[in-house]
Design an enzyme around this catalytic site. Structure first.
Site, PDB file in Angstrom:
ATOM      1  N   GLY A   1       0.809  -1.204   0.000  1.00  0.00           N
ATOM      2  CA  GLY A   1       0.000   0.000   0.000  1.00  0.00           C
ATOM      3  C   GLY A   1       0.842   1.254   0.000  1.00  0.00           C
TER       4      GLY A   1
ATOM      5  N   GLU B   1       5.627  -3.468   1.157  1.00  0.00           N
ATOM      6  CA  GLU B   1       5.713  -3.158  -0.276  1.00  0.00           C
ATOM      7  C   GLU B   1       4.962  -1.854  -0.489  1.00  0.00           C
ATOM      8  OE1 GLU B   1       4.663  -6.224  -3.073  1.00  0.00           O
ATOM      9  OE2 GLU B   1       5.268  -7.789  -1.672  1.00  0.00           O
TER      10      GLU B   1
ATOM     11  N   CYS C   1       1.561   0.752  -8.166  1.00  0.00           N
ATOM     12  CA  CYS C   1       2.780   1.183  -7.477  1.00  0.00           C
ATOM     13  C   CYS C   1       3.963   1.200  -8.435  1.00  0.00           C
ATOM     14  CB  CYS C   1       3.064   0.291  -6.281  1.00  0.00           C
ATOM     15  SG  CYS C   1       3.307  -1.456  -6.688  1.00  0.00           S
TER      16      CYS C   1
END
Length: 470
Positions: free
Chosen positions: A207, A230, A264
């Site tokens: 997140g 992560e 991401c």
């Protein structure tokens, strides 16, 4: 006292999609702690076959789950179908990774003794997932955690509870006991309770950097609890001279605007040398204008759906305006095509002349262009960030790529591929604010079991030869 409900709305229509009660975190942890030892005691082969049944269940339910992903998070069906296929494929990859990275090893220890390394599960693991990849990202942790013998408490994003609940139902239908994998429905409070609870042995998080740093601070004094983070990235995409400018433009679009920029791994900064700049822009801007924005489950399929909600769309529009005010030069303006819904067109802005460019992850379809004189300057600019998740070079020679690879700080470094291109067999993680050196995907097994070293003889044998009175 009335029951607290969580409601999920479709970003593309604003209509209610799902509602459910917030979970009782204490009860979920208690059930998991009572169940994980029996799950861990099963033969590894039994756990693997159960997870393979989960993959088959996903394939049966694939279209329904893809549509649910599309409706709940606004991801076009073509992307959502790819995500479901990737989750089904994760099982065999996780099985292979478990054998390679946490398999049993034996060594000769001399004089009838042997040494061994085996791995044990941690116990109860909290998996906290994002809305941007509501199935693939959490299952990248859930599947290896279950194979290793852990129980899992999965807290889906409060913006994707329906997908989380549907995933857990697939695990249960495949034969994973209900207490061994549970959906913990709720918002930040439930997440905080999971992270801090002494009955949780590890936290596997995907997140935002803000939430990841909060988890890290909360558990800084608790080294006994495993934490794998992560987080995001201010990812650079460098383009140098290449004869394939149309292909380069397509790679830029794939990197920056797939999933409405809500990955991401998406490219946030486009760093361009003089030999590539003008020609690239001649292809990139018209191509981006052609991207279809629309209903993620409609026909014809759009390239982009909406961003997750109106607040996000507002923040992205404000960020684009802030860059303009600071001295940015718009190459393609962002537009809110529907004022009451979070559809927002891609924006491209040249920020070369902004003296102090903000080092932020703008989680959406915003691409910042930075002009540099040469590859060395491009590498310096690529590293001008606190993040270190992904980077890519487009164009150049093998020697150029070798220099780029050696000097850029990132966990994923690609050549003539999008920043988003990561093999599921490879590690996915970064340095700096992008992670804490516990990459997921192909290396997720490392965080799901701990090594135990043993020296073993079939009978006790020992004597004291020195320092003993006769």
């Amino acid at each position: 006292m009335s029951e607290q409900l969580l409601i999920s709305f479709e970003p593309a229509s604003g209509e209610e999609l799902w509602r459910g009660a917030h979970s009782d975190v204490e009860a979920a942890i208690s059930a998991a702690r009572g169940a994980w030892a029996a799950w861990a005691a099963l033969p590894l082969g039994t756990r693997i076959e159960t997870l393979r049944s989960f993959a088959n269940e996903l394939r049966r339910e694939g279209e329904a789950l893809a549509e649910l992903i599309g409706r709940e998070v606004g991801k076009p069906l073509w992307e959502a179908r790819g995500e479901v296929d990737a989750v089904a494929g994760q099982v065999d990859i996780a099985v292979q990774a478990y054998a390679e990275r946490t398999g049993k090893k034996k060594f000769d220890a001399g004089v009838g003794a042997s040494a061994a390394v085996r791995h044990k599960p941690h116990g109860v693991m909290a998996v906290i997932g994002p809305f941007s990849a509501p199935a693939q990202a959490p299952c990248g942790h859930i599947v290896p955690a279950l194979i290793a013998g852990n129980a899992v408490l999965f807290k889906p994003s409060e913006k994707a509870p329906a997908v989380g609940e549907a995933l857990v139902a697939c695990f249960h239908r495949a034969g994973v006991p209900e207490a061994v994998i549970q959906a913990v429905i709720g918002g930040p409070e439930e997440g905080k309770a999971l992270v801090a609870h002494p009955g949780v042995d590890g936290v596997l998080f995907t997140g935002s950097v803000q939430v990841g740093l909060a988890i890290n601070r909360k558990l800084a004094a608790n080294p006994g609890k495993l934490v794998a983070l992560e987080m995001g990235g201010n990812n650079p995409l460098v383009v140098v001279e290449t004869p394939k400018l149309a292909d380069a433009a397509a790679l830029v679009v794939q990197s920056a605007f797939a999933c409405a920029g809500q990955r991401c791994t998406a490219a946030r900064r486009l760093i361009v040398t003089p030999g590539a700049h003008d020609g690239l822009m001649e292809h990139l801007v018209p191509l981006t204008r052609k991207l279809m924005l629309g209903d993620p489950v409609g026909e014809p399929q759009p390239f982009m759906g909406p961003v997750i909600d109106n607040d996000t769309a507002d923040r992205l529009a404000e960020s684009f305006l802030a860059l303009l005010t600071a001295g940015g030069r718009p190459l393609l303006h962002m537009r809110r095509s529907m004022p009451d819904l979070p559809f927002i067109t891609p924006g491209i802005i040249d920020v070369t002349d902004i003296p102090e460019r903000p080092d932020l992850e703008l989680f959406g379809p915003v691409l910042q262009v930075i002009r540099v004189p040469d590859l060395d300057a491009a590498i310096t600019e690529a590293n001008n960030t606190r993040f270190g998740l992904c980077a890519a070079l487009i164009g150049g020679s093998a020697e150029d790529y070798g220099r780029f690879w050696a000097n850029v700080r990132a966990g994923v470094i690609n050549w003539n591929s999008p920043t988003t291109a990561v093999s599921p067999k490879a590690p996915l993680g970064g340095i700096g604010l992008s992670g804490n050196h516990r990459p997921g995907a192909g290396y997720a097994a490392d965080a799901c079991a701990y090594p135990v070293a043993s020296t073993e003889l079939d009978q006790p044998r020992a004597s004291l030869g020195l320092g003993v009175r006769s």
